[in-house]
Design a protein around this motif. Sequence first.
Motif, PDB file in Angstrom:
ATOM      1  N   PHE A   9       0.826  -1.265   0.128  1.00  0.00           N
ATOM      2  CA  PHE A   9      -0.021   0.075  -0.024  1.00  0.00           C
ATOM      3  C   PHE A   9       0.901   1.319   0.124  1.00  0.00           C
ATOM      4  N   ALA A  10       1.871   1.335   0.837  1.00  0.00           N
ATOM      5  CA  ALA A  10       2.799   2.460   0.821  1.00  0.00           C
ATOM      6  C   ALA A  10       3.679   2.678  -0.412  1.00  0.00           C
ATOM      7  N   VAL A  66     -14.277  33.356   8.372  1.00  0.00           N
ATOM      8  CA  VAL A  66     -13.205  33.315   7.991  1.00  0.00           C
ATOM      9  C   VAL A  66     -12.301  32.163   8.787  1.00  0.00           C
ATOM     10  N   ASP A  67     -12.509  32.106   9.878  1.00  0.00           N
ATOM     11  CA  ASP A  67     -11.907  31.173  11.005  1.00  0.00           C
ATOM     12  C   ASP A  67     -12.260  29.757  10.651  1.00  0.00           C
ATOM     13  N   THR A  68     -13.827  29.459  10.211  1.00  0.00           N
ATOM     14  CA  THR A  68     -14.287  28.217   9.893  1.00  0.00           C
ATOM     15  C   THR A  68     -13.620  27.767   8.625  1.00  0.00           C
ATOM     16  N   TRP A  69     -13.483  29.119   7.372  1.00  0.00           N
ATOM     17  CA  TRP A  69     -12.893  28.588   6.367  1.00  0.00           C
ATOM     18  C   TRP A  69     -11.649  28.314   6.368  1.00  0.00           C
ATOM     19  N   GLN A  70     -10.732  28.685   6.835  1.00  0.00           N
ATOM     20  CA  GLN A  70      -9.318  28.301   7.375  1.00  0.00           C
ATOM     21  C   GLN A  70      -9.151  27.111   7.895  1.00  0.00           C
ATOM     22  N   LEU A  71      -9.932  26.703   9.054  1.00  0.00           N
ATOM     23  CA  LEU A  71      -9.705  25.462   9.580  1.00  0.00           C
ATOM     24  C   LEU A  71     -10.116  24.275   8.849  1.00  0.00           C
ATOM     25  N   VAL A  72     -11.063  24.454   7.881  1.00  0.00           N
ATOM     26  CA  VAL A  72     -11.528  23.287   6.750  1.00  0.00           C
ATOM     27  C   VAL A  72     -10.153  23.003   6.047  1.00  0.00           C
ATOM     28  N   ILE A  73      -9.349  23.978   5.495  1.00  0.00           N
ATOM     29  CA  ILE A  73      -8.220  23.602   4.507  1.00  0.00           C
ATOM     30  C   ILE A  73      -7.100  23.202   5.517  1.00  0.00           C
ATOM     31  N   ASN A  74      -7.029  23.931   6.567  1.00  0.00           N
ATOM     32  CA  ASN A  74      -5.719  23.495   7.478  1.00  0.00           C
ATOM     33  C   ASN A  74      -5.889  22.250   8.044  1.00  0.00           C
ATOM     34  N   THR A  75      -7.180  21.650   8.384  1.00  0.00           N
ATOM     35  CA  THR A  75      -7.495  20.389   8.867  1.00  0.00           C
ATOM     36  C   THR A  75      -7.214  19.270   7.619  1.00  0.00           C
ATOM     37  N   ALA A  76      -7.833  19.649   6.406  1.00  0.00           N
ATOM     38  CA  ALA A  76      -7.439  18.846   5.265  1.00  0.00           C
ATOM     39  C   ALA A  76      -6.059  18.410   5.158  1.00  0.00           C
ATOM     40  N   THR A  77      -5.368  19.616   4.996  1.00  0.00           N
ATOM     41  CA  THR A  77      -3.861  19.445   4.651  1.00  0.00           C
ATOM     42  C   THR A  77      -3.235  18.964   5.848  1.00  0.00           C
ATOM     43  N   THR A  78      -3.575  19.198   7.005  1.00  0.00           N
ATOM     44  CA  THR A  78      -2.991  18.369   7.878  1.00  0.00           C
ATOM     45  C   THR A  78      -2.911  16.992   8.015  1.00  0.00           C
ATOM     46  N   ILE A  79      -4.066  16.419   7.582  1.00  0.00           N
ATOM     47  CA  ILE A  79      -4.611  15.188   7.744  1.00  0.00           C
ATOM     48  C   ILE A  79      -3.744  14.245   6.540  1.00  0.00           C
ATOM     49  N   VAL A  80      -3.634  15.049   5.415  1.00  0.00           N
ATOM     50  CA  VAL A  80      -3.121  14.530   4.149  1.00  0.00           C
ATOM     51  C   VAL A  80      -1.738  14.357   4.690  1.00  0.00           C
ATOM     52  N   THR A  81      -1.232  15.471   4.943  1.00  0.00           N
ATOM     53  CA  THR A  81       0.334  15.503   5.319  1.00  0.00           C
ATOM     54  C   THR A  81       0.931  14.356   6.169  1.00  0.00           C
ATOM     55  N   PHE A  82      -0.055  14.412   7.219  1.00  0.00           N
ATOM     56  CA  PHE A  82       0.482  13.274   8.455  1.00  0.00           C
ATOM     57  C   PHE A  82       0.326  11.746   7.828  1.00  0.00           C
ATOM     58  N   LEU A  83      -0.478  11.644   6.986  1.00  0.00           N
ATOM     59  CA  LEU A  83      -0.690  10.107   6.527  1.00  0.00           C
ATOM     60  C   LEU A  83       0.224   9.996   5.448  1.00  0.00           C
ATOM     61  N   LEU A  84       0.576  10.886   4.693  1.00  0.00           N
ATOM     62  CA  LEU A  84       1.667  10.872   3.602  1.00  0.00           C
ATOM     63  C   LEU A  84       3.013  10.516   4.411  1.00  0.00           C
ATOM     64  N   VAL A  85       3.263  11.272   5.226  1.00  0.00           N
ATOM     65  CA  VAL A  85       4.731  11.135   5.871  1.00  0.00           C
ATOM     66  C   VAL A  85       5.016   9.673   6.468  1.00  0.00           C
ATOM     67  N   ALA A  86       3.890   9.097   6.802  1.00  0.00           N
ATOM     68  CA  ALA A  86       3.963   7.924   7.285  1.00  0.00           C
ATOM     69  C   ALA A  86       4.278   6.729   6.017  1.00  0.00           C
ATOM     70  N   LEU A  87       3.336   6.940   5.049  1.00  0.00           N
ATOM     71  CA  LEU A  87       3.695   6.204   4.029  1.00  0.00           C
ATOM     72  C   LEU A  87       4.791   6.158   3.056  1.00  0.00           C
ATOM     73  N   LEU A  88       5.381   7.473   3.162  1.00  0.00           N
ATOM     74  CA  LEU A  88       6.682   7.715   2.305  1.00  0.00           C
ATOM     75  C   LEU A  88       7.607   7.519   3.054  1.00  0.00           C
ATOM     76  N   GLN A  89       7.728   7.448   4.434  1.00  0.00           N
ATOM     77  CA  GLN A  89       8.788   7.144   5.269  1.00  0.00           C
ATOM     78  C   GLN A  89       9.064   5.530   5.082  1.00  0.00           C
ATOM     79  N   ASN A  90       7.770   4.824   5.102  1.00  0.00           N
ATOM     80  CA  ASN A  90       8.060   3.406   5.006  1.00  0.00           C
ATOM     81  C   ASN A  90       8.652   3.092   3.458  1.00  0.00           C
ATOM     82  N   SER A  91       8.193   3.755   2.454  1.00  0.00           N
ATOM     83  CA  SER A  91       8.875   3.477   1.287  1.00  0.00           C
ATOM     84  C   SER A  91      10.364   3.905   0.958  1.00  0.00           C
TER      85      SER A  91
END
Length: 129
Positions: free
Chosen positions: A21-22, A55-80
């Motif tokens: 998967f990684a 504005v706060d909710t609007w920024q929170l949406v993109i910040n949360t989405a990008t943080t989750i994607v980054t967190f998961l990708l770091v683990a997968l790419l580190q495995n590879s």
Amino acid sequence: MGNDTHLPSQVDDHLGWFDRFAGGAARFVSRATFFAMCVVLVLVWAPSYFLFGDVDTWQLVINTATTIVTFLLVALLQNSQRRADQAVQRKLNALAVALADVMAAVDRDDDASRAELRAAVGLEDRESS
């Protein structure tokens, strides 16, 4: 050939489900398609301000989405990356053993010379698993 090192072709290439998967994720995120999807995400998010109105909710949406994607990708790419590093180390070990054997065959049959060569090329005592 030395007893403590396998040739790269002798290493079992069976990968577990997470490693497969990684590897697939690493191939996917390194393509232009993934980058285009990220650009589309930002283009969809930018005008969504009018949907959220705050504005706060609007920024929170993109910040949360990008943080989750980054967190998961770091683990997968580190495995590879770890698996790629191990493959390179196996190849280097095989080359070092072959060089030591060549040295022994070319009239430098003393253990000190072989040990010096093994140390110079960074041959590990045991192959990593």
